[in-house]
Design a protein around this motif. Structure first.
Motif, PDB file in Angstrom:
ATOM      1  N   GLU A  43      67.639  46.341  64.706  1.00 29.69           N
ATOM      2  CA  GLU A  43      66.713  45.607  65.631  1.00 29.69           C
ATOM      3  C   GLU A  43      67.782  44.502  66.778  1.00 29.69           C
ATOM      4  O   GLU A  43      67.661  45.173  67.474  1.00 29.69           O
ATOM      5  CB  GLU A  43      66.128  44.740  65.686  1.00 29.69           C
ATOM      6  CG  GLU A  43      64.131  44.958  65.207  1.00 29.69           C
ATOM      7  CD  GLU A  43      63.847  46.395  66.163  1.00 29.69           C
ATOM      8  OE1 GLU A  43      64.097  45.882  67.124  1.00 29.69           O
ATOM      9  OE2 GLU A  43      63.453  47.435  65.471  1.00 29.69           O
ATOM     10  N   GLN A  44      69.399  43.778  66.321  1.00 26.49           N
ATOM     11  CA  GLN A  44      69.467  42.698  67.079  1.00 26.49           C
ATOM     12  C   GLN A  44      70.483  44.420  67.870  1.00 26.49           C
ATOM     13  O   GLN A  44      70.743  44.015  68.550  1.00 26.49           O
ATOM     14  CB  GLN A  44      70.673  41.858  65.767  1.00 26.49           C
ATOM     15  CG  GLN A  44      70.025  41.100  65.876  1.00 26.49           C
ATOM     16  CD  GLN A  44      70.352  40.478  64.372  1.00 26.49           C
ATOM     17  OE1 GLN A  44      71.401  40.890  63.826  1.00 26.49           O
ATOM     18  NE2 GLN A  44      69.958  39.357  64.006  1.00 26.49           N
ATOM     19  N   ASN A  45      71.233  45.716  66.698  1.00 26.68           N
ATOM     20  CA  ASN A  45      72.139  45.742  67.533  1.00 26.68           C
ATOM     21  C   ASN A  45      70.844  46.880  68.861  1.00 26.68           C
ATOM     22  O   ASN A  45      71.583  46.977  69.587  1.00 26.68           O
ATOM     23  CB  ASN A  45      72.297  47.138  66.232  1.00 26.68           C
ATOM     24  CG  ASN A  45      73.484  47.098  65.581  1.00 26.68           C
ATOM     25  OD1 ASN A  45      73.617  45.910  65.776  1.00 26.68           O
ATOM     26  ND2 ASN A  45      73.871  47.282  64.132  1.00 26.68           N
ATOM     27  N   LYS A  46      69.829  47.317  68.578  1.00 30.17           N
ATOM     28  CA  LYS A  46      68.999  47.598  69.629  1.00 30.17           C
ATOM     29  C   LYS A  46      69.288  47.105  70.195  1.00 30.17           C
ATOM     30  O   LYS A  46      69.280  47.639  71.827  1.00 30.17           O
ATOM     31  CB  LYS A  46      67.501  48.806  69.277  1.00 30.17           C
ATOM     32  CG  LYS A  46      66.692  49.157  69.759  1.00 30.17           C
ATOM     33  CD  LYS A  46      65.902  49.475  69.158  1.00 30.17           C
ATOM     34  CE  LYS A  46      64.364  50.468  70.008  1.00 30.17           C
ATOM     35  NZ  LYS A  46      64.285  49.818  71.717  1.00 30.17           N
ATOM     36  N   GLN A  47      68.683  45.702  70.353  1.00 32.31           N
ATOM     37  CA  GLN A  47      68.501  45.251  71.540  1.00 32.31           C
ATOM     38  C   GLN A  47      70.104  44.585  72.176  1.00 32.31           C
ATOM     39  O   GLN A  47      70.075  44.989  73.641  1.00 32.31           O
ATOM     40  CB  GLN A  47      68.244  43.582  71.207  1.00 32.31           C
ATOM     41  CG  GLN A  47      66.735  43.710  70.704  1.00 32.31           C
ATOM     42  CD  GLN A  47      66.413  42.052  69.713  1.00 32.31           C
ATOM     43  OE1 GLN A  47      66.848  41.285  69.886  1.00 32.31           O
ATOM     44  NE2 GLN A  47      64.890  41.726  69.774  1.00 32.31           N
ATOM     45  N   ARG A  48      70.895  44.841  71.809  1.00 33.24           N
ATOM     46  CA  ARG A  48      72.538  44.990  73.014  1.00 33.24           C
ATOM     47  C   ARG A  48      72.786  46.103  73.179  1.00 33.24           C
ATOM     48  O   ARG A  48      73.602  45.709  73.770  1.00 33.24           O
ATOM     49  CB  ARG A  48      73.144  44.716  70.831  1.00 33.24           C
ATOM     50  CG  ARG A  48      74.702  44.676  72.037  1.00 33.24           C
ATOM     51  CD  ARG A  48      75.379  43.707  69.802  1.00 33.24           C
ATOM     52  NE  ARG A  48      75.708  43.033  69.754  1.00 33.24           N
ATOM     53  CZ  ARG A  48      75.217  42.297  68.655  1.00 33.24           C
ATOM     54  NH1 ARG A  48      74.900  43.703  67.615  1.00 33.24           N
ATOM     55  NH2 ARG A  48      74.657  41.467  67.755  1.00 33.24           N
ATOM     56  N   ARG A  49      72.337  47.565  72.171  1.00 37.80           N
ATOM     57  CA  ARG A  49      72.518  48.376  73.569  1.00 37.80           C
ATOM     58  C   ARG A  49      72.199  48.680  74.709  1.00 37.80           C
ATOM     59  O   ARG A  49      71.823  49.300  75.765  1.00 37.80           O
ATOM     60  CB  ARG A  49      71.714  49.812  72.086  1.00 37.80           C
ATOM     61  CG  ARG A  49      72.993  49.762  71.682  1.00 37.80           C
ATOM     62  CD  ARG A  49      72.892  51.383  70.250  1.00 37.80           C
ATOM     63  NE  ARG A  49      71.517  51.132  70.510  1.00 37.80           N
ATOM     64  CZ  ARG A  49      70.966  51.654  69.505  1.00 37.80           C
ATOM     65  NH1 ARG A  49      71.266  51.146  68.585  1.00 37.80           N
ATOM     66  NH2 ARG A  49      69.667  51.741  68.868  1.00 37.80           N
ATOM     67  N   ASP A  50      70.095  48.337  74.345  1.00 35.36           N
ATOM     68  CA  ASP A  50      69.014  48.147  75.079  1.00 35.36           C
ATOM     69  C   ASP A  50      69.999  46.809  76.804  1.00 35.36           C
ATOM     70  O   ASP A  50      69.678  47.644  77.553  1.00 35.36           O
ATOM     71  CB  ASP A  50      68.051  48.094  75.224  1.00 35.36           C
ATOM     72  CG  ASP A  50      67.532  48.504  73.943  1.00 35.36           C
ATOM     73  OD1 ASP A  50      67.810  49.471  74.029  1.00 35.36           O
ATOM     74  OD2 ASP A  50      66.279  48.452  73.916  1.00 35.36           O
ATOM     75  N   ILE A  51      70.201  46.134  76.012  1.00 33.61           N
ATOM     76  CA  ILE A  51      70.852  45.556  77.229  1.00 33.61           C
ATOM     77  C   ILE A  51      72.586  45.964  77.800  1.00 33.61           C
ATOM     78  O   ILE A  51      72.024  45.442  79.126  1.00 33.61           O
ATOM     79  CB  ILE A  51      71.254  44.039  76.347  1.00 33.61           C
ATOM     80  CG1 ILE A  51      69.959  42.985  76.535  1.00 33.61           C
ATOM     81  CG2 ILE A  51      72.047  43.333  77.826  1.00 33.61           C
ATOM     82  CD1 ILE A  51      70.163  41.575  75.755  1.00 33.61           C
TER      83      ILE A  51
END
Length: 58
Positions: A43-51
């Motif tokens: 989830e943290q990696n996904k949020q970082r990619r989305d940002i």
């Protein structure tokens, strides 16, 4: 006559039981399963990619 009691063994068993109880309490309080850790990391990696994908290019 009753059987003699080894006080050192009793003391050590009591200490082990207390340590185990404290460890169980900490596991409930702080512990997460391996699956939860992996899911959180994903989830943290996904949020970082989305940002990163929403940044404006200049």
């Amino acid at each position: 006559m009753s059987k003699p009691v080894n006080l050192n063994r009793y003391r050590k068993e009591k200490a082990r039981a207390e340590k185990k109880a404290r460890a169980d309490q900490n596991a409930v309080k702080f512990g997460r399963s391996k699956a939860e850790k992996i899911e959180s990391k994903f989830e943290q990696n996904k949020q970082r990619r989305d940002i990163d994908n929403h940044e404006l290019d200049e």
